[in-house]
Design a protein around this motif. Structure first.
Motif, PDB file in Angstrom:
ATOM      1  N   THR A  86      84.803  13.549  45.903  1.00 38.92           N
ATOM      2  CA  THR A  86      85.616  14.185  46.938  1.00 38.92           C
ATOM      3  C   THR A  86      84.990  13.978  48.316  1.00 38.92           C
ATOM      4  O   THR A  86      85.690  13.700  49.303  1.00 38.92           O
ATOM      5  CB  THR A  86      85.784  15.683  46.648  1.00 38.92           C
ATOM      6  OG1 THR A  86      86.475  15.854  45.405  1.00 38.92           O
ATOM      7  CG2 THR A  86      86.582  16.371  47.744  1.00 38.92           C
ATOM      8  N   GLN A  87      83.671  14.098  48.396  1.00 39.44           N
ATOM      9  CA  GLN A  87      82.978  13.877  49.662  1.00 39.44           C
ATOM     10  C   GLN A  87      83.137  12.436  50.131  1.00 39.44           C
ATOM     11  O   GLN A  87      83.407  12.173  51.311  1.00 39.44           O
ATOM     12  CB  GLN A  87      81.494  14.210  49.505  1.00 39.44           C
ATOM     13  CG  GLN A  87      81.205  15.684  49.245  1.00 39.44           C
ATOM     14  CD  GLN A  87      79.752  15.918  48.833  1.00 39.44           C
ATOM     15  OE1 GLN A  87      78.932  15.014  48.864  1.00 39.44           O
ATOM     16  NE2 GLN A  87      79.445  17.149  48.445  1.00 39.44           N
ATOM     17  N   LYS A  88      82.970  11.513  49.211  1.00 40.14           N
ATOM     18  CA  LYS A  88      83.104  10.099  49.561  1.00 40.14           C
ATOM     19  C   LYS A  88      84.535   9.772  49.986  1.00 40.14           C
ATOM     20  O   LYS A  88      84.756   9.036  50.945  1.00 40.14           O
ATOM     21  CB  LYS A  88      82.678   9.219  48.381  1.00 40.14           C
ATOM     22  CG  LYS A  88      81.178   9.212  48.135  1.00 40.14           C
ATOM     23  CD  LYS A  88      80.799   8.315  46.995  1.00 40.14           C
ATOM     24  CE  LYS A  88      79.282   8.216  46.862  1.00 40.14           C
ATOM     25  NZ  LYS A  88      78.656   7.495  48.001  1.00 40.14           N
ATOM     26  N   LEU A  89      85.511  10.316  49.259  1.00 41.77           N
ATOM     27  CA  LEU A  89      86.908  10.070  49.612  1.00 41.77           C
ATOM     28  C   LEU A  89      87.201  10.560  51.024  1.00 41.77           C
ATOM     29  O   LEU A  89      87.904   9.890  51.796  1.00 41.77           O
ATOM     30  CB  LEU A  89      87.838  10.755  48.612  1.00 41.77           C
ATOM     31  CG  LEU A  89      89.335  10.668  48.922  1.00 41.77           C
ATOM     32  CD1 LEU A  89      89.799   9.212  48.962  1.00 41.77           C
ATOM     33  CD2 LEU A  89      90.148  11.464  47.896  1.00 41.77           C
ATOM     34  N   SER A  90      86.671  11.726  51.384  1.00 43.99           N
ATOM     35  CA  SER A  90      86.879  12.261  52.730  1.00 43.99           C
ATOM     36  C   SER A  90      86.373  11.293  53.791  1.00 43.99           C
ATOM     37  O   SER A  90      87.045  11.048  54.809  1.00 43.99           O
ATOM     38  CB  SER A  90      86.171  13.614  52.866  1.00 43.99           C
ATOM     39  OG  SER A  90      86.317  14.131  54.170  1.00 43.99           O
ATOM     40  N   ASN A  91      85.211  10.714  53.556  1.00 42.80           N
ATOM     41  CA  ASN A  91      84.646   9.763  54.517  1.00 42.80           C
ATOM     42  C   ASN A  91      85.481   8.493  54.610  1.00 42.80           C
ATOM     43  O   ASN A  91      85.756   7.987  55.705  1.00 42.80           O
ATOM     44  CB  ASN A  91      83.206   9.421  54.127  1.00 42.80           C
ATOM     45  CG  ASN A  91      82.265  10.598  54.289  1.00 42.80           C
ATOM     46  OD1 ASN A  91      82.500  11.486  55.108  1.00 42.80           O
ATOM     47  ND2 ASN A  91      81.191  10.630  53.506  1.00 42.80           N
ATOM     48  N   TYR A  92      85.877   7.968  53.452  1.00 44.39           N
ATOM     49  CA  TYR A  92      86.685   6.750  53.450  1.00 44.39           C
ATOM     50  C   TYR A  92      88.058   6.998  54.079  1.00 44.39           C
ATOM     51  O   TYR A  92      88.600   6.137  54.777  1.00 44.39           O
ATOM     52  CB  TYR A  92      86.861   6.227  52.016  1.00 44.39           C
ATOM     53  CG  TYR A  92      85.685   5.422  51.516  1.00 44.39           C
ATOM     54  CD1 TYR A  92      85.497   4.101  51.916  1.00 44.39           C
ATOM     55  CD2 TYR A  92      84.757   5.974  50.645  1.00 44.39           C
ATOM     56  CE1 TYR A  92      84.421   3.354  51.458  1.00 44.39           C
ATOM     57  CE2 TYR A  92      83.676   5.241  50.180  1.00 44.39           C
ATOM     58  CZ  TYR A  92      83.515   3.936  50.589  1.00 44.39           C
ATOM     59  OH  TYR A  92      82.448   3.193  50.150  1.00 44.39           O
ATOM     60  N   ARG A  93      88.605   8.162  53.842  1.00 43.66           N
ATOM     61  CA  ARG A  93      89.921   8.495  54.386  1.00 43.66           C
ATOM     62  C   ARG A  93      89.862   8.552  55.914  1.00 43.66           C
ATOM     63  O   ARG A  93      90.762   8.067  56.601  1.00 43.66           O
ATOM     64  CB  ARG A  93      90.382   9.826  53.799  1.00 43.66           C
ATOM     65  CG  ARG A  93      91.872  10.106  53.924  1.00 43.66           C
ATOM     66  CD  ARG A  93      92.278  11.207  52.987  1.00 43.66           C
ATOM     67  NE  ARG A  93      91.334  12.316  53.019  1.00 43.66           N
ATOM     68  CZ  ARG A  93      91.176  13.183  52.010  1.00 43.66           C
ATOM     69  NH1 ARG A  93      91.886  13.073  50.904  1.00 43.66           N
ATOM     70  NH2 ARG A  93      90.307  14.168  52.113  1.00 43.66           N
ATOM     71  N   LYS A  94      88.793   9.151  56.441  1.00 47.20           N
ATOM     72  CA  LYS A  94      88.621   9.206  57.901  1.00 47.20           C
ATOM     73  C   LYS A  94      88.520   7.802  58.482  1.00 47.20           C
ATOM     74  O   LYS A  94      89.103   7.506  59.533  1.00 47.20           O
ATOM     75  CB  LYS A  94      87.363  10.015  58.249  1.00 47.20           C
ATOM     76  CG  LYS A  94      87.478  11.508  57.960  1.00 47.20           C
ATOM     77  CD  LYS A  94      86.151  12.212  58.197  1.00 47.20           C
ATOM     78  CE  LYS A  94      86.237  13.686  57.817  1.00 47.20           C
ATOM     79  NZ  LYS A  94      84.910  14.365  57.945  1.00 47.20           N
ATOM     80  N   THR A  95      87.779   6.943  57.809  1.00 48.78           N
ATOM     81  CA  THR A  95      87.653   5.565  58.277  1.00 48.78           C
ATOM     82  C   THR A  95      89.006   4.870  58.283  1.00 48.78           C
ATOM     83  O   THR A  95      89.352   4.159  59.235  1.00 48.78           O
ATOM     84  CB  THR A  95      86.676   4.784  57.372  1.00 48.78           C
ATOM     85  OG1 THR A  95      85.394   5.425  57.392  1.00 48.78           O
ATOM     86  CG2 THR A  95      86.529   3.342  57.845  1.00 48.78           C
ATOM     87  N   ALA A 211      98.016   5.756  61.109  1.00 54.22           N
ATOM     88  CA  ALA A 211      97.098   6.820  60.710  1.00 54.22           C
ATOM     89  C   ALA A 211      97.622   7.575  59.496  1.00 54.22           C
ATOM     90  O   ALA A 211      96.887   7.813  58.527  1.00 54.22           O
ATOM     91  CB  ALA A 211      96.881   7.788  61.878  1.00 54.22           C
ATOM     92  N   VAL A 212      98.902   7.946  59.532  1.00 57.69           N
ATOM     93  CA  VAL A 212      99.490   8.729  58.437  1.00 57.69           C
ATOM     94  C   VAL A 212      99.572   7.917  57.149  1.00 57.69           C
ATOM     95  O   VAL A 212      99.221   8.391  56.067  1.00 57.69           O
ATOM     96  CB  VAL A 212     100.890   9.254  58.833  1.00 57.69           C
ATOM     97  CG1 VAL A 212     101.588   9.886  57.634  1.00 57.69           C
ATOM     98  CG2 VAL A 212     100.779  10.259  59.963  1.00 57.69           C
ATOM     99  N   VAL A 213     100.040   6.677  57.274  1.00 58.99           N
ATOM    100  CA  VAL A 213     100.171   5.825  56.089  1.00 58.99           C
ATOM    101  C   VAL A 213      98.814   5.602  55.438  1.00 58.99           C
ATOM    102  O   VAL A 213      98.650   5.729  54.220  1.00 58.99           O
ATOM    103  CB  VAL A 213     100.826   4.481  56.458  1.00 58.99           C
ATOM    104  CG1 VAL A 213     100.715   3.487  55.301  1.00 58.99           C
ATOM    105  CG2 VAL A 213     102.300   4.693  56.808  1.00 58.99           C
ATOM    106  N   ASN A 214      97.806   5.268  56.215  1.00 58.16           N
ATOM    107  CA  ASN A 214      96.484   5.008  55.648  1.00 58.16           C
ATOM    108  C   ASN A 214      95.887   6.257  55.014  1.00 58.16           C
ATOM    109  O   ASN A 214      95.222   6.187  53.967  1.00 58.16           O
ATOM    110  CB  ASN A 214      95.550   4.451  56.719  1.00 58.16           C
ATOM    111  CG  ASN A 214      95.832   2.997  57.019  1.00 58.16           C
ATOM    112  OD1 ASN A 214      96.823   2.432  56.549  1.00 58.16           O
ATOM    113  ND2 ASN A 214      94.971   2.371  57.816  1.00 58.16           N
TER     114      ASN A 214
END
Length: 242
Positions: A86-95, A211-214
């Motif tokens: 979950t932590q990693k996903l949050s970082n990748y999602r922000k990127t 931004a939304v799509v990604n």
């Protein structure tokens, strides 16, 4: 089986039912509209997507990119592995959000650049996910499994059902899929993305759409990866997943 593992089991069952549920009427209608729109998409856009996907598949299978630290969560419980993912996903999602907004704001040329950039973000996330759950991405079969997870996240109803069945019985069926049909793979992904990504190329709204799509694409990929790897871990005890 502890309380968290029981909870994870229930969540996997809910997720599997959702994955097998046919798309709603709106999505099916959108698919028909999209099929017509695809005929008007510039050839250079279609070619850019095709080349990006082919290169990503080849890099994944060859192991020449995205190789990551082995077993990042050694000794952790399933709950702790889920938390780490979950932590990693949050970082990748922000990127992905920053990248989508930036390329979306830059017009068609930067918009085209978004395809390989986003693919790279997604694949690096999947390699990390495999490692979090204790699977070695140096193993060719594990890299093929990563592509199956990717395919499951972004495919039509029919292909999604078939791919989920493969993932559910991966250990007994993986030999059938070591030679990946990349043409089918890229067509499914292209069909999933074409309409949303074309909006990203439009002046004025490209940044917001990008931004939304990604964000949503990474969110969907994260949920799929999490449950696919949970499924493999828990399937080591067949009585849990009857």
């Amino acid at each position: 089986m502890n309380d968290y593992e029981l909870k994870a089991y229930d969540e996997i069952m809910v997720w599997k039912r959702k994955m097998r549920k046919p798309s709603n009427l709106l999505n099916r209608m959108s698919k028909k509209v999209q099929a017509k729109i695809n005929g008007y998409i510039p050839e250079k856009v279609m070619n850019a997507i095709t080349v990006a996907i082919k290169n990503m598949v080849q890099a994944c299978l060859n192991g020449s990119q995205w190789i990551t630290k082995k077993d990042q969560a050694a000794g952790l419980s399933l709950e702790e592995k889920d938390q780490l993912l979950t932590q990693k996903l949050s970082n990748y999602r922000k990127t992905a959000v920053v990248e989508g907004a930036g390329t979306g704001a830059g017009g068609i040329l930067l918009g085209l650049a978004d395809f390989p950039l986003l693919l790279s973000i997604k694949m690096k996330f999947l390699f990390d996910a495999a490692s979090v759950y204790g699977f070695d991405t140096k193993d060719y079969a594990e890299r093929v499994f990563i592509l199956q997870v990717f395919k499951l996240a972004f495919s039509s109803d029919e292909v999604r059902d078939e791919t989920l069945a493969v993932i559910e019985h991966w250990e007994t069926r993986k030999q059938e899929f070591l030679d990946l049909d990349w043409e089918e793979f890229q067509q499914e992904y292209r069909d999933y993305l074409d309409f949303a990504k074309m909006l990203q190329l439009m002046p004025g709204i490209g940044a917001a759409v990008g931004a939304v799509v990604n964000y949503n694409l990474l969110d969907r990929l994260g949920e799929t990866a999490k449950n696919c790897y949970r499924l493999r871990l828990l399937s080591a005890s067949p009585k849990w997943l009857d």
